[in-house]
Write a protein that holds these residues in place. Structure first.
Motif, mmCIF file in Angstrom:
data_model
loop_
_atom_site.group_PDB
_atom_site.id
_atom_site.type_symbol
_atom_site.label_atom_id
_atom_site.label_comp_id
_atom_site.label_asym_id
_atom_site.label_seq_id
_atom_site.Cartn_x
_atom_site.Cartn_y
_atom_site.Cartn_z
ATOM 1 N N ARG A 36 0.907 -0.799 -0.056
ATOM 2 C CA ARG A 36 -0.111 0.329 0.180
ATOM 3 C C ARG A 36 1.375 1.402 -0.300
ATOM 4 O O ARG A 36 1.525 1.506 0.824
ATOM 5 C CB ARG A 36 -0.806 -0.224 1.091
ATOM 6 C CG ARG A 36 -1.593 -1.312 1.909
ATOM 7 C CD ARG A 36 -1.561 -1.761 3.320
ATOM 8 N NE ARG A 36 -1.892 -2.603 3.395
ATOM 9 C CZ ARG A 36 -1.273 -4.115 3.595
ATOM 10 N NH1 ARG A 36 -0.436 -4.138 3.501
ATOM 11 N NH2 ARG A 36 -1.913 -5.200 3.473
ATOM 12 N N THR A 68 -1.674 -4.609 -4.925
ATOM 13 C CA THR A 68 -2.207 -3.135 -4.414
ATOM 14 C C THR A 68 -3.344 -2.444 -4.555
ATOM 15 O O THR A 68 -4.389 -2.862 -5.176
ATOM 16 C CB THR A 68 -1.393 -1.625 -5.212
ATOM 17 O OG1 THR A 68 -2.085 -1.859 -7.101
ATOM 18 C CG2 THR A 68 0.138 -2.622 -5.293
ATOM 19 N N LYS A 123 -7.039 -0.723 -5.309
ATOM 20 C CA LYS A 123 -7.295 -0.214 -7.169
ATOM 21 C C LYS A 123 -7.601 1.048 -7.000
ATOM 22 O O LYS A 123 -7.236 1.780 -5.657
ATOM 23 C CB LYS A 123 -8.577 -1.424 -6.834
ATOM 24 C CG LYS A 123 -8.453 -2.520 -7.200
ATOM 25 C CD LYS A 123 -10.146 -2.973 -7.983
ATOM 26 C CE LYS A 123 -9.740 -4.694 -8.126
ATOM 27 N NZ LYS A 123 -11.068 -5.284 -8.800
ATOM 28 N N VAL A 124 -7.916 1.701 -7.643
ATOM 29 C CA VAL A 124 -7.605 3.264 -7.651
ATOM 30 C C VAL A 124 -8.590 4.149 -6.924
ATOM 31 O O VAL A 124 -9.937 3.118 -6.850
ATOM 32 C CB VAL A 124 -8.174 3.381 -9.666
ATOM 33 C CG1 VAL A 124 -7.893 4.930 -9.301
ATOM 34 C CG2 VAL A 124 -6.843 3.208 -10.164
ATOM 35 N N ARG A 143 -9.244 3.580 -3.827
ATOM 36 C CA ARG A 143 -9.224 3.165 -2.018
ATOM 37 C C ARG A 143 -8.434 3.039 -1.836
ATOM 38 O O ARG A 143 -6.873 3.961 -2.565
ATOM 39 C CB ARG A 143 -8.946 1.681 -3.536
ATOM 40 C CG ARG A 143 -9.961 0.969 -3.673
ATOM 41 C CD ARG A 143 -11.451 0.803 -3.831
ATOM 42 N NE ARG A 143 -12.492 0.072 -4.366
ATOM 43 C CZ ARG A 143 -12.646 -0.539 -5.233
ATOM 44 N NH1 ARG A 143 -12.059 0.157 -6.142
ATOM 45 N NH2 ARG A 143 -13.518 -0.848 -4.961
ATOM 46 N N TYR A 188 -3.453 3.696 -2.547
ATOM 47 C CA TYR A 188 -3.925 3.278 -4.495
ATOM 48 C C TYR A 188 -1.750 3.826 -4.484
ATOM 49 O O TYR A 188 -1.169 5.159 -3.646
ATOM 50 C CB TYR A 188 -4.566 4.497 -4.536
ATOM 51 C CG TYR A 188 -3.891 3.931 -6.527
ATOM 52 C CD1 TYR A 188 -4.062 3.236 -7.149
ATOM 53 C CD2 TYR A 188 -3.595 5.249 -6.463
ATOM 54 C CE1 TYR A 188 -4.089 3.145 -8.495
ATOM 55 C CE2 TYR A 188 -3.760 5.488 -8.299
ATOM 56 C CZ TYR A 188 -3.541 4.478 -8.942
ATOM 57 O OH TYR A 188 -2.787 3.919 -10.496
#
Length: 142
Positions: free
Chosen positions: A67, A94, A96-97, A99, A102
């Motif tokens: 993260r 990782t 997601k966009v 979140r 990100y």
């Protein structure tokens, strides 16, 4: 069991995306409470075993949860290589966009190159996580 696809069928289909087979040794790094348990189950089901956190031998695959805010990505990737066989690979998870945590795609690409890895392909998985496969360049493999 009914003729419709259930959770077991979904897990089996998902593991094919990760290219895992029975008997592989998978080391899990970066686990925290936000890690996706369904992904972890897919890995365990595919290898027919448990994920290891401390390797006693070389591992075939590393499942790395990362993260933004976990530190330097390059350091994390280099650490993930410690117990990995020469032909092994890393599945980098990782958020997601959009979140929390990100990691920008440009940072992933730059981090992979700096760590001596190649970012090969991403896999769509359910939930809040994106999966990217990283390998050693062919010239670096023995």
């Amino acid at each position: 069991m009914s003729a419709t696809a259930g959770p077991e069928d979904a897990r089996s289909a998902g593991t094919n995306k990760f290219g895992l087979t029975e008997g592989l040794v998978v080391q899990e790094l970066g686990w925290d409470e936000d890690a996706d348990d369904e992904v972890r189950i897919q890995f365990e089901d595919a290898i027919d075993g448990e994920l290891v956190d401390e390797a006693m031998e070389a591992v075939d695959v590393v499942l790395l949860w990362w993260r933004d805010g976990d530190g330097d990505l390059v350091d994390g990737l280099v650490d993930a290589l410690t117990d990995l066989t020469d032909t092994g690979y890393i599945w980098l998870m990782t958020p997601k966009v959009g979140r929390d945590g990100y990691v920008d795609a440009a940072e992933l690409a730059e981090g992979a190159i700096t760590a001596g890895l190649a970012l090969t392909n991403g896999v769509t998985i359910a939930g809040d996580w994106a999966a990217n496969k990283l390998v050693r360049p062919k010239s670096a493999r023995r």
